[in-house]
Design an enzyme around this catalytic site. Structure first.
Site, PDB file in Angstrom:
ATOM      1  N   SER A  77      34.482  85.535  60.388  1.00 25.13           N
ATOM      2  CA  SER A  77      33.966  86.861  60.036  1.00 25.13           C
ATOM      3  C   SER A  77      33.419  87.526  61.296  1.00 25.13           C
ATOM      4  CB  SER A  77      32.862  86.723  58.986  1.00 25.13           C
ATOM      5  OG  SER A  77      32.094  87.901  58.949  1.00 25.13           O
ATOM      6  N   HIS A 103      38.444  87.838  58.944  1.00 24.40           N
ATOM      7  CA  HIS A 103      37.667  88.387  57.831  1.00 24.40           C
ATOM      8  C   HIS A 103      36.889  89.608  58.322  1.00 24.40           C
ATOM      9  CE1 HIS A 103      35.634  87.870  53.902  1.00 24.40           C
ATOM     10  NE2 HIS A 103      34.555  88.299  54.520  1.00 24.40           N
ATOM     11  N   ASP A 144      34.342  92.536  57.348  1.00 22.28           N
ATOM     12  CA  ASP A 144      33.337  92.922  56.353  1.00 22.28           C
ATOM     13  C   ASP A 144      33.016  94.409  56.446  1.00 22.28           C
ATOM     14  OD1 ASP A 144      32.600  90.433  55.007  1.00 22.28           O
ATOM     15  OD2 ASP A 144      31.962  89.783  57.002  1.00 22.28           O
ATOM     16  N   HIS A 147      37.158  92.652  53.408  1.00 20.36           N
ATOM     17  CA  HIS A 147      36.216  92.436  52.313  1.00 20.36           C
ATOM     18  C   HIS A 147      35.436  93.733  52.112  1.00 20.36           C
ATOM     19  CE1 HIS A 147      32.504  89.887  50.850  1.00 20.36           C
ATOM     20  NE2 HIS A 147      32.978  90.671  49.912  1.00 20.36           N
ATOM     21  N   GLY A 149      25.711  91.535  52.841  1.00 15.85           N
ATOM     22  CA  GLY A 149      24.933  92.383  53.757  1.00 15.85           C
ATOM     23  C   GLY A 149      24.946  91.883  55.188  1.00 15.85           C
ATOM     24  N   PHE A 150      24.605  90.615  55.363  1.00 13.20           N
ATOM     25  CA  PHE A 150      24.396  90.153  56.733  1.00 13.20           C
ATOM     26  C   PHE A 150      24.978  88.766  56.957  1.00 13.20           C
ATOM     27  CE2 PHE A 150      21.133  93.118  55.544  1.00 13.20           C
ATOM     28  CZ  PHE A 150      21.148  94.012  56.600  1.00 13.20           C
ATOM     29  N   GLY A 209      24.724  85.115  58.979  1.00  8.72           N
ATOM     30  CA  GLY A 209      23.647  84.253  59.445  1.00  8.72           C
ATOM     31  C   GLY A 209      22.671  83.807  58.361  1.00  8.72           C
ATOM     32  N   ASP A 250      32.466  82.603  50.889  1.00  9.45           N
ATOM     33  CA  ASP A 250      31.949  83.533  51.886  1.00  9.45           C
ATOM     34  C   ASP A 250      30.424  83.509  51.909  1.00  9.45           C
ATOM     35  OD1 ASP A 250      31.534  85.547  53.686  1.00  9.45           O
ATOM     36  OD2 ASP A 250      32.371  87.146  52.443  1.00  9.45           O
ATOM     37  N   GLY A 251      29.884  82.992  52.988  1.00 13.12           N
ATOM     38  CA  GLY A 251      28.443  83.031  53.173  1.00 13.12           C
ATOM     39  C   GLY A 251      27.851  81.695  53.573  1.00 13.12           C
ATOM     40  N   GLY A 252      27.401  81.625  54.816  1.00  6.49           N
ATOM     41  CA  GLY A 252      26.678  80.439  55.262  1.00  6.49           C
ATOM     42  C   GLY A 252      27.519  79.189  55.437  1.00  6.49           C
TER      43      GLY A 252
HETATM   44  C1  DX5 Z   1      28.172  88.940  54.108  1.00  2.92           C
HETATM   45  C2  DX5 Z   1      29.605  88.905  54.521  1.00  2.92           C
HETATM   46  C3  DX5 Z   1      30.017  87.599  55.087  1.00  2.92           C
HETATM   47  C4  DX5 Z   1      29.243  87.187  56.303  1.00  2.92           C
HETATM   48  C5  DX5 Z   1      29.584  85.784  56.670  1.00  2.92           C
HETATM   49  O1  DX5 Z   1      27.878  90.176  53.591  1.00  2.92           O
HETATM   50  O2  DX5 Z   1      30.447  89.163  53.429  1.00  2.92           O
HETATM   51  O3  DX5 Z   1      31.406  87.585  55.339  1.00  2.92           O
HETATM   52  O4  DX5 Z   1      29.482  88.003  57.403  1.00  2.92           O
HETATM   53  O5  DX5 Z   1      28.764  85.385  57.734  1.00  2.92           O
HETATM   54  P1  DX5 Z   1      28.065  83.969  57.738  1.00  2.92           P
HETATM   55  O6  DX5 Z   1      29.173  82.965  57.709  1.00  2.92           O
HETATM   56  O7  DX5 Z   1      27.280  83.982  58.990  1.00  2.92           O
HETATM   57  O8  DX5 Z   1      27.216  83.878  56.497  1.00  2.92           O
HETATM   58 ZN    ZN Z   2      32.633  88.811  53.759  1.00  5.52          ZN
END
Ligand code: DX5
Ligand code: ZN
Length: 228
Positions: A9, A34, A36, A67, A146-147, A149, A179-181
């Protein structure tokens, strides 16, 4: 199980150097990029739009996994198709069966694939379960959109497990995208529950050697996949 795919991402990289972000994907052998897209309404951040996707398309042949974390995906869908997105993932929270059908036909007419995403707290609506055969990628979010990390929300695991079983039992080709973490340390948690597309922001771009990190994620995931 579907083939393991790694989807870095780019949101986790320096947004002033997105060329560098896609170069890392190429060099590391990522399967897809990916992207975002966040509108500041659906989720509390604003990222980039179709113009940026188009500019990146000129520099990279990898599959673009866009996404769309936006309130009104129908309004911008064509722009993201024209920009060169291969997979267009929309959120179930802003769709109904009817709008899904309409947008799905637009995507398919353009020869692209449709993904459907759900937030950690969202259960797959019944209209979506009925249409799962039309979904190329079911994106199970393990952080609130949203973010990059954030830490993976492990309370999503039972839902992930039951959705993966639903896909398998119906014999669908649908990918289950997490998707996420996602980090090397928790890849086994999602792969053993049927996740096969691993989105990783900080899990790739936050590492000292992001190119190597892509390969490491894949290696860990494949080892586990074989054991299943
Ligand atoms: C969150 C995004 C994710 C995010 C993934 O809103 O959809 O794709 O950027 O980043 P990490 O893997 O750091 O959680
Ligand atoms: Zn995403």
């Amino acid at each position: 199980m579907q083939r393991i795919r790694i989807a870095p991402s780019v949101l986790a990289w320096d947004l002033g150097d997105l060329d560098g972000a896609v170069d890392i994907c190429k060099e590391g052998g990522a399967d897809q990029v990916h992207l975002d897209v966040i509108d500041g309404h659906f989720a509390p951040n604003i990222t980039f739009g179709p113009g940026t996707v188009k500019a990146l398309r000129r520099r990279c042949d990898l599959m673009f996994d866009t996404h769309l974390m936006i309130d009104d995906p129908g309004r911008y869908l064509e722009k993201f198709i024209e920009a060169g997105s291969d997979l267009l993932t929309l959120h179930a929270e802003v769709l109904s069966g009817e709008s899904f059908d309409e947008l799905h036909s637009k995507i398919r007419r353009a020869g692209r694939a449709m993904g459907l995403a759900i937030r950690p707290a969202t259960q797959l609506p019944s209209w979506a379960a009925e249409r799962l055969d039309k979904v190329s990628s079911l994106v199970v979010m393990t952080v609130n959109p949203g973010f990059s990390g954030q830490t993976m929300d492990m309370s999503v695991m039972p839902k992930l497990e039951s959705l993966s079983s639903m896909v398998r039992e119906r014999g669908l080709a649908t990918d289950v995208e997490i998707d996420g973490g996602v980090e090397p340390e928790n890849v086994h948690e999602v792969v053993k529950r049927g996740g096969n597309v691993l989105v990783a922001g900080a899990g790739v771009y936050g590492k000292k050697d992001p190119v190597k990190a892509i390969g490491e994620l894949r290696e860990r995931a494949m080892k586990l996949g074989e054991r299943e």
